[in-house]
Design a protein around this motif. Structure first.
Motif, PDB file in Angstrom:
ATOM      1  N   PRO A  49       0.809  -1.171   0.193  1.00 45.30           N
ATOM      2  CA  PRO A  49       0.021  -0.180  -0.187  1.00 45.30           C
ATOM      3  C   PRO A  49       0.786   1.459  -0.057  1.00 45.30           C
ATOM      4  N   VAL A  50       0.698   2.153  -0.974  1.00 43.82           N
ATOM      5  CA  VAL A  50       1.183   3.480  -1.056  1.00 43.82           C
ATOM      6  C   VAL A  50       0.108   4.525  -1.060  1.00 43.82           C
ATOM      7  N   VAL A  51       0.067   5.570  -0.289  1.00 42.41           N
ATOM      8  CA  VAL A  51      -0.815   6.470  -0.110  1.00 42.41           C
ATOM      9  C   VAL A  51      -0.410   7.933  -0.433  1.00 42.41           C
ATOM     10  N   PRO A  52      -1.354   8.920  -0.736  1.00 42.55           N
ATOM     11  CA  PRO A  52      -0.773  10.198  -0.788  1.00 42.55           C
ATOM     12  C   PRO A  52      -0.244  10.779   0.607  1.00 42.55           C
ATOM     13  N   GLY A  53       0.565  11.831   0.659  1.00 40.10           N
ATOM     14  CA  GLY A  53       1.048  12.291   1.861  1.00 40.10           C
ATOM     15  C   GLY A  53       0.104  12.733   2.821  1.00 40.10           C
ATOM     16  N   TRP A  54      -1.014  13.209   2.327  1.00 39.95           N
ATOM     17  CA  TRP A  54      -2.193  13.764   3.273  1.00 39.95           C
ATOM     18  C   TRP A  54      -2.809  12.575   3.900  1.00 39.95           C
ATOM     19  N   SER A  55      -2.933  11.597   3.079  1.00 37.13           N
ATOM     20  CA  SER A  55      -3.436  10.562   3.618  1.00 37.13           C
ATOM     21  C   SER A  55      -2.738   9.738   4.839  1.00 37.13           C
ATOM     22  N   LYS A  56      -1.496   9.707   4.449  1.00 42.80           N
ATOM     23  CA  LYS A  56      -0.346   9.375   5.820  1.00 42.80           C
ATOM     24  C   LYS A  56      -0.573   9.973   6.679  1.00 42.80           C
ATOM     25  N   PHE A  57      -0.796  11.367   6.761  1.00 45.39           N
ATOM     26  CA  PHE A  57      -0.782  12.298   7.866  1.00 45.39           C
ATOM     27  C   PHE A  57      -2.136  11.922   8.497  1.00 45.39           C
ATOM     28  N   LYS A  58      -3.141  11.754   7.896  1.00 46.31           N
ATOM     29  CA  LYS A  58      -4.242  11.116   8.630  1.00 46.31           C
ATOM     30  C   LYS A  58      -4.394   9.907   9.343  1.00 46.31           C
ATOM     31  N   LEU A  59      -3.607   9.087   8.644  1.00 48.47           N
ATOM     32  CA  LEU A  59      -3.393   7.612   9.272  1.00 48.47           C
ATOM     33  C   LEU A  59      -2.448   7.679  10.696  1.00 48.47           C
ATOM     34  N   ASP A  60      -1.605   8.637  10.425  1.00 53.21           N
ATOM     35  CA  ASP A  60      -0.615   8.629  11.723  1.00 53.21           C
ATOM     36  C   ASP A  60      -0.914   9.685  12.728  1.00 53.21           C
ATOM     37  N   VAL A  61      -1.709  10.773  12.348  1.00 52.31           N
ATOM     38  CA  VAL A  61      -2.027  11.771  13.388  1.00 52.31           C
ATOM     39  C   VAL A  61      -3.420  11.945  13.685  1.00 52.31           C
ATOM     40  N   LEU A  62      -4.309  11.762  12.733  1.00 51.97           N
ATOM     41  CA  LEU A  62      -5.462  12.053  12.951  1.00 51.97           C
ATOM     42  C   LEU A  62      -6.406  10.805  13.312  1.00 51.97           C
ATOM     43  N   VAL A  63      -5.879   9.871  12.897  1.00 48.64           N
ATOM     44  CA  VAL A  63      -6.764   8.350  13.389  1.00 48.64           C
ATOM     45  C   VAL A  63      -6.626   8.396  14.676  1.00 48.64           C
ATOM     46  N   PRO A  64      -5.357   8.209  15.294  1.00 43.99           N
ATOM     47  CA  PRO A  64      -5.053   8.065  16.982  1.00 43.99           C
ATOM     48  C   PRO A  64      -6.015   8.959  17.567  1.00 43.99           C
ATOM     49  N   PHE A  65      -6.152  10.186  17.013  1.00 50.18           N
ATOM     50  CA  PHE A  65      -6.837  11.125  17.796  1.00 50.18           C
ATOM     51  C   PHE A  65      -8.406  10.741  17.759  1.00 50.18           C
TER      52      PHE A  65
END
Length: 341
Positions: A145-161
């Motif tokens: 899986p390779v995702v756009p940069g904004w998606s990676k930010f959401k996965l790494d930062v927004l999802v835990p919150f």
């Protein structure tokens, strides 16, 4: 679309989930073997049956295939649950394949798999759990899986919150937001997404990608299909998003549970499958970038050169590969050619 005879066949997984497969046949008996269609996250088997002149089920039935649609534990046909790709690969897909083989009396079959149906089915294949499947046509993403940069930010930062507030996200909140958290997330999606007036479409993009929209190109969808999508998306667990964050960080699929028969890292050893993969990707996909399938094609081809194939469709995104207005001309012939290989 033609009139079909449909039969829903329930089955139970080893860990106790009650799931089903739907057999779809035309007026004539199938002349070719069974093919299993596996949907993505937070949708259902019906996602392959968009209200277009010819959807992919129509094309397969017309070609003579014995078509089976799998509803695995991520299906919105069932009560929301905090599933993982591990569970689907270890329990759901092997049981679905065995059910189809038992019902048809065949010893081999093929599969057309999409998104998280594709990742989890690839995990099943790599682990050697679906040896009867000889051809796997995979759309959007499989082993890498390779995702756009904004998606990676959401996965790494927004999802835990977000997990502190709710265990699930649901694009169906665009139709009915039942809680204050659901209403707040809907308002956030409205703030960021102005590309259409369909709140479900906005929430799909908010939850799954980095595009405007993320899972399709609006110009590829009819008004009827865009409206139909409102009923085809619902709850998906943020536990899955957390697993995908780990996979993206690793660069390939990894497990998050120590389930018997599954490796922890699915690219660490040679795949235990002889299946031929045909990798499909929309060049405009803003959920999983086409590099996802390109990397998987490279990985499998290095192990077995000149065996697997890759097709990138220039004017397509993620799901419009199946439900686009012109997909019957642009995409389905490739799918049929690969299944016939």
């Amino acid at each position: 679309m033609s009139a079909y005879r449909e039969r829903r066949v329930p089955f139970q997984t080893e860990d106790g989930f009650s799931l089903d497969v739907i057999n779809v046949r035309g007026e004539k008996e199938p002349t070719k073997g069974p093919v299993l269609l596996v949907h993505g996250a937070g949708v259902r088997a019906n996602i392959f049956r968009a209200p277009v002149k010819t959807n992919v089920v129509d094309a397969l039935v017309a070609e003579g295939y014995d078509v089976w649609l799998e509803n695995w534990r991520a299906s919105i046909e069932f009560k929301p649950n905090e599933w993982t790709l591990d569970q689907a690969s270890r329990y759901d897909h092997p049981a679905a394949v065995n059910t189809v083989l038992r019902e048809t009396g065949k010893s081999q079959m093929k599969a057309l798999v999409h998104c998280q149906g594709s990742t989890s089915f690839t995990m099943s294949a790599v682990a050697g759990l679906v040896p009867a499947v000889t051809t796997i046509v995979s759309n959007a993403v499989s082993l890498h899986p390779v995702v756009p940069g904004w998606s990676k930010f959401k996965l790494d930062v927004l999802v835990p919150f977000t997990k502190l507030l709710t265990p699930y996200l649901s694009p169906s909140w665009g139709v009915d937001a039942p809680t204050p958290i659901a209403k707040a997330i809907l308002q956030l999606a409205r703030v960021f997404h102005h590309e259409c007036d369909n709140d479900v479409c906005k929430l799909v993009s908010f939850a799954y990608g980095a595009g405007f929209p993320a899972l399709w190109r609006h110009e590829n969808l009819s008004t009827a299909t865009h409206e139909w999508l409102k009923q085809e998306f619902s709850y998906v667990p943020l536990r899955f998003h957390s697993q995908m964050a780990r996979c993206v960080a690793r660069g390939n699929l990894v497990g998050v549970e120590d389930l018997p028969g599954l490796p922890r890292d699915f690219a660490a050893e040679a795949p235990r499958t002889s299946a031929r993969f045909a990798f499909l990707a929309g060049e405009q996909n803003r959920c999983f970038l086409p590099q996802s399938q390109e990397r998987s094609y490279g990985y499998f081809s290095k192990l077995k050169p000149s065996f697997h194939t890759l097709h990138v469709f220039p004017s397509y995104g993620h799901l419009d590969v199946f439900m686009g207005n012109d997909a019957a001309n642009d995409v389905f012939p490739i799918i049929l050619e690969e299944l016939a290989h």
